[in-house]
Design a protein around this motif. Structure first.
Motif, short mmCIF file in Angstrom:
data_model
loop_
_atom_site.label_atom_id
_atom_site.label_comp_id
_atom_site.label_asym_id
_atom_site.label_seq_id
_atom_site.Cartn_x
_atom_site.Cartn_y
_atom_site.Cartn_z
N TYR A 1 -6.95 0.93 -3.15
CA TYR A 1 -5.97 1.70 -2.78
C TYR A 1 -4.96 1.77 -3.91
N GLY B 1 -1.34 1.10 -4.77
CA GLY B 1 -0.43 0.14 -4.41
C GLY B 1 0.95 0.17 -5.39
N ASN C 1 -3.49 4.66 1.18
CA ASN C 1 -4.81 3.92 1.63
C ASN C 1 -6.10 4.45 1.24
N VAL D 1 0.73 -1.24 -0.14
CA VAL D 1 -0.14 -0.09 0.12
C VAL D 1 0.72 1.10 0.04
#
Ligand code: IMP
Ligand code: MG
Length: 171
Positions: free
Chosen positions: A165, A167, A9, A6
């Motif tokens: 999210y 990443g 977030n 991540v």
């Protein structure tokens, strides 16, 4: 399956998108807005941003593909065009990420032929260190370092777009 870590977030994304929506509402008062999304990466950001704006927000899409030519200059092509008259409209281009700036530069030049009323640019992410063409970007979600990111619309080989999210892939 690659290991995705991540970077930004869900709650950070949610809060920042809300802030951008408030800024857009302020800038546009009660005007109607036309979001011009660059497929496919901008889809998630575009929907989430539009949901948070009180103005009437219409959707239109283009798809632009780029490929490296043999002489290493970048070739850019419009693979899906706008399907209606956008003359006189107040347009916000919605992008997932601005990297070199070549895609947006191409699109901005294309829109110059369309007789629109105003143009602003919203991008969820920007990698300033990668910029080849300087652009004036009105709304930036997050500035990030030169790492390859996925999720929230962004893909790696068409995968990971539906991650909630942002990443990055660890190797
Ligand atoms: P630009 O023309 O170099 O600004 O390219 C921007 C496009 O490259 C974006 O719309 C993305 O589709 C793609 N891109 C650039 N960086 C990334 C990344 O880190 N992850 C996924 N796609 C990326
Ligand atoms: Mg894109």
């Amino acid at each position: 399956m690659e290991n995705v870590k991540v970077l930004i977030n869900e709650s950070k994304l949610e809060n920042r998108v809300k802030e951008l929506a408030k800024q857009i509402e302020k800038d546009y008062k009660d005007k109607d807005i036309l979001f011009l999304g660059v497929l496919k990466g901008s889809a998630v950001f575009m929907v989430e941003l539009a949901k948070k704006i009180k103005n009437n927000v219409e959707f239109e899409f283009v798809e632009i593909s780029s490929y490296e030519g043999t002489n290493s200059t970048n070739n850019i092509k419009l693979t899906k065009d706008i399907t209606r008259n956008i003359e006189g409209r107040d347009i916000i281009i919605v992008e997932d990420i601005i990297d070199t700036g070549k895609t947006l530069d191409y699109l901005i030049n294309y829109l110059k032929t369309k007789n629109i009323n105003s143009l602003k640019i919203a991008t969820l992410l920007s990698k300033p260190s990668r910029r080849v063409i300087e652009l004036n970007v009105d709304y930036i979600g997050f500035k990030i370092d030169d790492v390859f990111v996925v999720g929230y619309g962004l893909d790696y080989d068409q995968k990971y777009r539906n991650l909630p999210y942002i990443g990055y892939i660890e190797d």
